[in-house]
Design an enzyme around this catalytic site. Structure first.
Site, short mmCIF file in Angstrom:
data_model
loop_
_atom_site.label_atom_id
_atom_site.label_comp_id
_atom_site.label_asym_id
_atom_site.label_seq_id
_atom_site.Cartn_x
_atom_site.Cartn_y
_atom_site.Cartn_z
N CYS A 115 -5.61 -5.86 -9.88
CA CYS A 115 -4.96 -4.60 -10.29
C CYS A 115 -4.85 -4.47 -11.81
O CYS A 115 -4.67 -3.36 -12.32
CB CYS A 115 -3.57 -4.50 -9.66
SG CYS A 115 -3.65 -4.39 -7.87
N HIS A 252 0.12 1.05 -14.04
CA HIS A 252 -0.60 0.80 -12.78
C HIS A 252 0.23 1.40 -11.64
O HIS A 252 1.45 1.24 -11.60
CB HIS A 252 -0.78 -0.70 -12.59
CG HIS A 252 -1.24 -1.08 -11.22
ND1 HIS A 252 -2.31 -0.47 -10.61
CD2 HIS A 252 -0.77 -2.01 -10.34
CE1 HIS A 252 -2.48 -1.00 -9.41
NE2 HIS A 252 -1.56 -1.93 -9.22
N ASN A 282 -2.12 2.46 -3.95
CA ASN A 282 -2.55 1.48 -4.94
C ASN A 282 -4.07 1.35 -4.89
O ASN A 282 -4.62 0.82 -3.93
CB ASN A 282 -1.88 0.13 -4.63
CG ASN A 282 -2.19 -0.94 -5.65
OD1 ASN A 282 -3.11 -0.78 -6.47
ND2 ASN A 282 -1.45 -2.02 -5.61
O1 UT7 Z 1 -0.68 -4.00 -7.58
C1 UT7 Z 1 0.13 -5.12 -7.58
C2 UT7 Z 1 0.20 -5.61 -6.21
N1 UT7 Z 1 1.15 -5.15 -5.33
C3 UT7 Z 1 2.39 -4.71 -5.56
O2 UT7 Z 1 2.82 -4.40 -6.62
C4 UT7 Z 1 3.26 -4.65 -4.36
C5 UT7 Z 1 4.59 -5.28 -4.64
N2 UT7 Z 1 5.48 -5.24 -3.50
C6 UT7 Z 1 5.96 -4.09 -2.98
O3 UT7 Z 1 5.61 -3.02 -3.42
C7 UT7 Z 1 7.00 -4.18 -1.88
O4 UT7 Z 1 7.44 -5.51 -1.75
C8 UT7 Z 1 6.49 -3.67 -0.51
C9 UT7 Z 1 6.28 -2.18 -0.57
C10 UT7 Z 1 5.17 -4.36 -0.17
C11 UT7 Z 1 7.51 -3.97 0.57
O5 UT7 Z 1 8.78 -3.43 0.22
P1 UT7 Z 1 10.08 -4.32 0.30
O6 UT7 Z 1 11.21 -3.45 -0.02
O7 UT7 Z 1 9.86 -5.53 -0.54
O8 UT7 Z 1 10.13 -4.67 1.83
P2 UT7 Z 1 10.08 -6.11 2.53
O9 UT7 Z 1 8.75 -6.73 2.38
O10 UT7 Z 1 11.30 -6.88 2.10
O11 UT7 Z 1 10.25 -5.69 4.05
C12 UT7 Z 1 11.43 -5.04 4.54
C13 UT7 Z 1 11.27 -4.82 6.03
C14 UT7 Z 1 10.79 -6.04 6.79
O12 UT7 Z 1 11.46 -6.07 8.03
P3 UT7 Z 1 12.72 -7.01 8.26
O13 UT7 Z 1 12.23 -8.40 7.99
O14 UT7 Z 1 13.74 -6.56 7.25
O15 UT7 Z 1 13.09 -6.73 9.68
C15 UT7 Z 1 9.32 -5.77 7.00
O16 UT7 Z 1 8.82 -6.42 8.15
O17 UT7 Z 1 10.27 -3.80 6.24
C16 UT7 Z 1 9.31 -4.28 7.19
N3 UT7 Z 1 8.02 -3.67 6.89
C17 UT7 Z 1 7.66 -2.46 7.33
N4 UT7 Z 1 8.30 -1.56 8.12
C18 UT7 Z 1 7.67 -0.40 8.37
C19 UT7 Z 1 7.02 -4.16 6.11
N5 UT7 Z 1 6.01 -3.26 6.06
C20 UT7 Z 1 6.39 -2.21 6.82
C21 UT7 Z 1 5.77 -1.00 7.12
N6 UT7 Z 1 6.45 -0.12 7.90
N7 UT7 Z 1 4.54 -0.65 6.67
#
Ligand code: UT7
Length: 325
Positions: A115, A252, A282
């Site tokens: 990225c 980004h 992204n």
């Molecule tokens: O370009 C550089 C590379 N990437 C990034 O910059 C991405 C960086 N990370 C992020 O943007 C965020 O961490 C995410 C968008 C990937 C995730 O957001 P988050 O607020 O960190 O959520 P999380 O991973 O803590 O997940 C929260 C909950 C989980 O469920 P439980 O464990 O709380 O029951 C996940 O299983 O959301 C669940 N979850 C989803 N639910 C619905 C994860 N993905 C999804 C989804 N739809 N697509």
């Protein structure tokens, strides 16, 4: 004393025609439009057609950039293509772009910093142009991440999309002052200790396959804002500029929350932030030039504006660039 600076002559971008909405994804994986918008700001992404390659996207973006710069492709002597999703393991997709544009001189190569690829490519081209060896460059970010996504993994497949963006750069003599046009400073970093937090689980040397993207989203998120602000503070320290001097912040486009938090921590006003993540998700190395081109086309970024770029991604890699448009 005058000095050679790398000045942007024009920019362009390309998004494949097929749009996939959050609702469409929610029909195949356990997710919802509400979750995706709340957690990321993403509303839709573009997906390349069958047989539409990274080099095809790159050529479209490059042609648009050349047209906006009013530059004949034959005057380009350097092409740096930032991509993690090349057409083939080799040759570099950049040479396919070079041939597609009918260019037979100079050098063309790919650069892989995930990225952060566009910022790394910009800094690389800037260094080469300022040696005086090359005169005009195309820096392109182009990706087909749809090809390395595990479409059954809701934690990653909702986040990424395909696209390309490009800038035409030229080495020009400038007065050698702080308000020169062109790239004023770039700062690149990487730390391989974090490589398992965002990676692709295949490759020619390890598995002889292409593999799928794997990410510990929360861990990436945790590091992102600190790394981004750190490398932007480097740019401020080097140039003497501050957040108040910035006309446009073009980060980004990975996640609206990361962008908002970084701008807030740096003291950059929300109205100066260019945000396009809602429209294409992204797109890795393509995201900065896609956002740049949006803001140039709609008249926000104008000649003379101070523009701050930053990116962070797999590796980890991260970097910033400060330039006067
Ligand atoms: O370009 C550089 C590379 N990437 C990034 O910059 C991405 C960086 N990370 C992020 O943007 C965020 O961490 C995410 C968008 C990937 C995730 O957001 P988050 O607020 O960190 O959520 P999380 O991973 O803590 O997940 C929260 C909950 C989980 O469920 P439980 O464990 O709380 O029951 C996940 O299983 O959301 C669940 N979850 C989803 N639910 C619905 C994860 N993905 C999804 C989804 N739809 N697509």
């Amino acid at each position: 004393m005058t000095m050679l600076r790398t000045v942007v002559l024009g920019c362009g971008s390309y998004l494949p025609s097929r749009v996939v909405s959050n609702a469409e994804l929610a029909a195949s994986v356990d997710t919802s439009d509400e979750w995706i918008v709340q957690r990321t700001g993403i509303r839709q992404r573009h997906v390349a057609a069958e047989g539409e390659l990274t080099s095809d996207l790159a050529i479209h973006a490059a042609r648009a950039a050349l047209a906006s710069a009013h530059v004949d492709p034959q005057t380009i002597d350097l092409i740096v293509l930032a991509t993690s999703t090349p057409d083939n393991t080799f040759p570099a997709s950049a040479v396919t772009v070079q041939a597609g544009l009918g260019i037979t001189r100079g050098a063309a190569f790919d650069l892989q910093a995930v990225c952060s690829g566009f910022v790394f490519a910009l800094a690389t081209a800037d260094g080469l142009l300022r040696t005086g060896t090359y005169k005009r460059a195309l820096v392109i970010g182009a990706e087909t991440f749809s090809r390395i996504l595990d479409w059954s993994d809701r934690t990653t497949c909702v986040l990424f999309g395909d696209g390309a963006g490009a800038v035409v750069l030229e080495a020009q003599q400038q007065p050698g002052e702080r308000d020169d046009r062109g790239i004023l400073t770039t700062h690149l970093r990487s730390d391989g200790r974090h490589k398992s937090k965002l990676y692709v689980d295949g490759g020619p040397s390890s598995t002889r396959t292409v593999g799928f993207l794997r990410m510990e989203g929360r861990a990436v998120f945790k590091h992102a804002v600190a790394m981004i602000t750190d490398v932007i503070e480097d740019a401020f320290r080097t140039t003497g500029y501050t957040a108040n001097d910035i006309d446009w912040f073009v980060p980004h486009q990975a996640n609206k929350r990361i962008i908002d938090d970084s701008a807030k921590k740096l003291g950059i006003a929300p109205e100066k932030v260019v945000m396009t993540v809602s429209q294409h998700g992204n797109t890795s190395a393509a995201s900065i030039p896609l956002a740049l081109n949006t803001a140039v086309k709609d008249g926000r970024i104008k000649k003379g504006d101070l523009v701050l770029l930053e990116a962070m991604g797999g590796g980890f890699t991260w970097g910033s660039a400060l330039l006067r448009w």
